[in-house]
Motif scaffolding. Sequence first.
Motif, PDB file in Angstrom:
ATOM      1  N   ARG B 161       0.837  -1.211   0.000  1.00 49.75           N
ATOM      2  CA  ARG B 161       0.000   0.000   0.000  1.00 49.75           C
ATOM      3  C   ARG B 161       0.870   1.259   0.000  1.00 49.75           C
ATOM      4  O   ARG B 161       0.404   2.333  -0.306  1.00 49.75           O
ATOM      5  N   SER B 177     -10.853   3.004  -5.538  1.00 50.11           N
ATOM      6  CA  SER B 177     -11.654   1.939  -4.941  1.00 50.11           C
ATOM      7  C   SER B 177     -13.053   2.005  -5.529  1.00 50.11           C
ATOM      8  O   SER B 177     -13.707   3.045  -5.487  1.00 50.11           O
ATOM      9  N   THR B 180     -15.777   2.765  -2.570  1.00 52.00           N
ATOM     10  CA  THR B 180     -15.753   4.017  -1.811  1.00 52.00           C
ATOM     11  C   THR B 180     -15.404   5.217  -2.687  1.00 52.00           C
ATOM     12  O   THR B 180     -15.610   6.356  -2.282  1.00 52.00           O
ATOM     13  N   GLN B 184      -6.401   5.340  -4.015  1.00 53.29           N
ATOM     14  CA  GLN B 184      -5.413   4.626  -3.215  1.00 53.29           C
ATOM     15  C   GLN B 184      -4.176   4.352  -4.060  1.00 53.29           C
ATOM     16  O   GLN B 184      -4.201   4.482  -5.276  1.00 53.29           O
ATOM     17  N   THR B 211      -9.961  -2.750  -6.643  1.00 54.17           N
ATOM     18  CA  THR B 211      -8.624  -3.209  -6.261  1.00 54.17           C
ATOM     19  C   THR B 211      -8.089  -4.193  -7.299  1.00 54.17           C
ATOM     20  O   THR B 211      -6.931  -4.117  -7.701  1.00 54.17           O
TER      21      THR B 211
END
Lengths: 271, 271
Positions: B161, B177, B180, B184, B211
């Motif tokens: 990450r 994402s 949401t 990221q 993802t």
Amino acid sequence: MKLKRNERVGALIKILSDHPNEIFTLSYFTNRFNAAKSTISEDIVVAKKMMEDLSLGKIETIAGAAGGVKYIPFTSRENNRVVLEDICKKLAESNRIVPGTFLYMADIIYNPALVRKMGEIFASQFIGETVDYVVTVETKGIPIALMTANALNVPLIILRRDSKVTEGSTVSINYVSGSTGKIQTMSISKRAIKNGANVIIIDDFMKAGGTAKGMIDMMKEFEANVKGIGVMIATSEPESKLVDQYIPLLILQNVDEKKGRILVYPNENLV
Amino acid sequence: MKLKRNERVGALIKILSDHPNEIFTLSYFTNRFNAAKSTISEDIVVAKKMMEDLSLGKIETIAGAAGGVKYIPFTSRENNRVVLEDICKKLAESNRIVPGTFLYMADIIYNPALVRKMGEIFASQFIGETVDYVVTVETKGIPIALMTANALNVPLIILRRDSKVTEGSTVSINYVSGSTGKIQTMSISKRAIKNGANVIIIDDFMKAGGTAKGMIDMMKEFEANVKGIGVMIATSEPESKLVDQYIPLLILQNVDEKKGRILVYPNENLV
């Protein structure tokens, strides 16, 4: 279906070694192989002796009502030497040195065959001990810790660097990295660990021991007993770590960035 | 030491199944067991038939100069049903619901015996395919991905990450994402993946697929071919995901926080 002895012995070994440290009753095998208890008992004797003769692990019979038979992954010193010297050879490749005299290790610590062997070596150090969980902190130690947990047949606990919404209520602690002096956080769901459990801690790397110390502190929040700490690599310096007892597989003595030389050797207590 | 047939068959099965998808030459066994090639060939026939009869996986012989024998973890539909229904039963316990209608799953996704079985189911979906790496992103998918890599005998790649100093030069990408809408980052060392490799992607959970899409985009940076995507749980909603082809082990249809009801069932193509 009626099986022959060599088929039964093969199947018994396959089933047992697919489920390390899990007790199978004799009835499981009498049903599955359609054979008498006395026959299965003889098969177990054959399997047990062969596994020991060839150093392939141990088969143990447990007497009594909760009794049965189980496979214990057990690695001999000779086996450990072969495995650990092979890893040392890989680690000593000079192109692993990345700026800051760190070592690039992802190809080793994420290699399933290698981490499986490392996990079995760690598990072998705790034979006879009651272990309820293997504990690690994300990320690099996870594969080795999982394979240790697999060999011991206990759940893995992964401490997180931050607290995630999907974990429910969490316990967090701050700890100080022994080498950098930086304050860091680790957290874990309250429901992840039963109070008073016996745990072992597994990680990939230990320099000053700050992270291991943080994990010990976290375990105190759950009144857990830390039965042991295993790390894949411990640096020889600083000699005095923040934790007393730990089992390294390998000792990293020196990384000479200029000369491209990496000095790493197996823990001599294991080989 | 001279071994009997039942000992040889047992040892052969133990060695092969400890090293899934790794080819052993006949000479390896003739040396280790001190037996003739014809004898070992007969042992292999016995082992092969028994493993198939009892659905314990496959033993395959490879002809030619690079030939030998290997064990392939292969799970039958019947086996998949037992494993996946057991996991569904565990997942349906109402006390797993944590605020935000998330499910607490750490006890399942970090349980070595369960993730090993899930890894074998995933690996069974890619038999006959060339797979060079299993790719996942930290943290929760790592155990399942590692066990998949173990069954396939290929390295695991863990996307991070954030980028860590110990990785050397890294490639980073931003992704959105799907559920949401948050941006990221994921990153990986440049040296982790050879260009043009064949990979499969494994993760624990897929809602909108953002993802997984991010991982596919990352693989493009290495000109890698994504041969498949496996997720432990996919939600039934949204039906249209950001990725087209994926294999879920389980479908999560509904989490009713008020009634404490969780509706989850196995992917019917697998059972």
